[in-house]
Design an enzyme around this catalytic site. Structure first.
Site, short mmCIF file in Angstrom:
data_model
loop_
_atom_site.label_atom_id
_atom_site.label_comp_id
_atom_site.label_asym_id
_atom_site.label_seq_id
_atom_site.Cartn_x
_atom_site.Cartn_y
_atom_site.Cartn_z
N GLY A 20 8.29 13.04 -7.90
CA GLY A 20 8.25 11.80 -7.14
C GLY A 20 8.16 10.55 -7.98
N GLN A 21 8.36 10.69 -9.30
CA GLN A 21 8.29 9.50 -10.16
C GLN A 21 9.56 8.67 -10.01
OE1 GLN A 21 7.59 10.35 -14.34
NE2 GLN A 21 7.15 8.19 -14.81
N SER A 22 9.38 7.37 -9.80
CA SER A 22 10.55 6.49 -9.67
C SER A 22 10.59 5.40 -10.74
CB SER A 22 10.59 5.86 -8.28
OG SER A 22 9.45 5.07 -8.06
N HIS B 292 2.00 5.74 -15.02
CA HIS B 292 1.10 4.96 -14.18
C HIS B 292 0.24 5.88 -13.33
CE1 HIS B 292 5.03 5.41 -12.20
NE2 HIS B 292 4.38 5.51 -11.05
N HIS C 221 -1.60 5.95 -9.79
CA HIS C 221 -1.81 5.31 -8.48
C HIS C 221 -3.29 5.44 -8.13
CE1 HIS C 221 2.53 5.30 -7.10
NE2 HIS C 221 2.61 6.25 -8.01
N ASP D 223 0.34 -2.41 -5.88
CA ASP D 223 1.69 -1.87 -5.65
C ASP D 223 2.43 -2.78 -4.67
OD1 ASP D 223 2.93 1.33 -5.93
OD2 ASP D 223 3.88 -0.09 -4.54
N ASN E 85 2.58 10.75 -10.51
CA ASN E 85 3.85 11.44 -10.27
C ASN E 85 4.58 11.59 -11.60
OD1 ASN E 85 3.48 11.50 -7.45
ND2 ASN E 85 4.24 9.41 -7.26
P1 5GP Z 1 6.23 6.30 -8.69
O1 5GP Z 1 7.15 6.55 -7.53
O2 5GP Z 1 7.02 6.18 -9.98
O3 5GP Z 1 5.10 7.26 -8.79
O4 5GP Z 1 5.54 4.91 -8.41
C1 5GP Z 1 6.15 3.70 -8.69
C2 5GP Z 1 5.47 2.68 -7.84
O5 5GP Z 1 5.83 1.40 -8.33
C3 5GP Z 1 5.89 2.70 -6.36
O6 5GP Z 1 4.74 2.93 -5.55
C4 5GP Z 1 6.50 1.33 -6.13
O7 5GP Z 1 6.20 0.80 -4.86
C5 5GP Z 1 5.92 0.51 -7.26
N1 5GP Z 1 6.75 -0.58 -7.71
C6 5GP Z 1 8.07 -0.52 -8.00
N2 5GP Z 1 8.53 -1.71 -8.42
C7 5GP Z 1 7.45 -2.55 -8.39
C8 5GP Z 1 7.29 -3.93 -8.70
O8 5GP Z 1 8.22 -4.64 -9.10
N3 5GP Z 1 6.05 -4.46 -8.55
C9 5GP Z 1 4.99 -3.71 -8.12
N4 5GP Z 1 3.82 -4.33 -8.02
N5 5GP Z 1 5.10 -2.41 -7.81
C10 5GP Z 1 6.32 -1.84 -7.95
#
Ligand code: 5GP
Length: 111
Positions: free
Chosen positions: A90-92, A97, A99, A28, A84
């Site tokens: 909390g999904q962004s 994916h 974690h 990440d 998430n």
């Molecule tokens: P979410 O918030 O959707 O559960 O997790 C998305 C994750 O993707 C976040 O922890 C964020 O730091 C990671 N992330 C977002 N953009 C990138 C990227 O360009 N490269 C990598 N390696 N991680 C990313």
């Protein structure tokens, strides 16, 4: 297309720790623990809510791959897996994916 598809296509750089025909895993960019890896399917499934019956084998493969990656990263003391789902979950990044977090004590409940 999300940023994760660009990582799969090697259009943007990522520190990849594992890959096979179905999935890949990479560190990440904003780690929340000493080890913080994201495991994603190559297929651009949006979230858990978007899995179909056709994805049953894929979903099982992802789950079976987690402990392989944990062993590779020497997380023998334990680790946390998080998926998430949706904005309030909390999904962004809207590409499914898992974690994988470890390397420190992880408290419960999460925020
Ligand atoms: P979410 O918030 O959707 O559960 O997790 C998305 C994750 O993707 C976040 O922890 C964020 O730091 C990671 N992330 C977002 N953009 C990138 C990227 O360009 N490269 C990598 N390696 N991680 C990313």
């Amino acid at each position: 297309m999300t940023i994760f598809t660009k990582i799969i296509n090697r259009e943007i750089q990522a520190d990849i720790v594992y890959e096979d025909d179905v999935c890949l895993a990479f560190h990440d960019v904003s780690p929340q623990a000493p080890v913080h890896v994201l495991l994603i399917p190559r297929k651009p499934i949006v979230s858990l809510d978007d899995l179909s019956e056709d994805d049953t084998v894929l979903a099982g493969h992802l789950m079976m791959t987690v402990p392989k990656i944990a062993a590779q990263l020497k997380l023998s003391d334990g680790y946390r897996t998080v998926v998430n789902t949706g904005e309030k979950g909390g999904q962004s990044v809207f590409h499914l994916h898992i974690h994988i977090l470890g390397g420190r004590n992880l408290s419960w409940p999460p925020g």
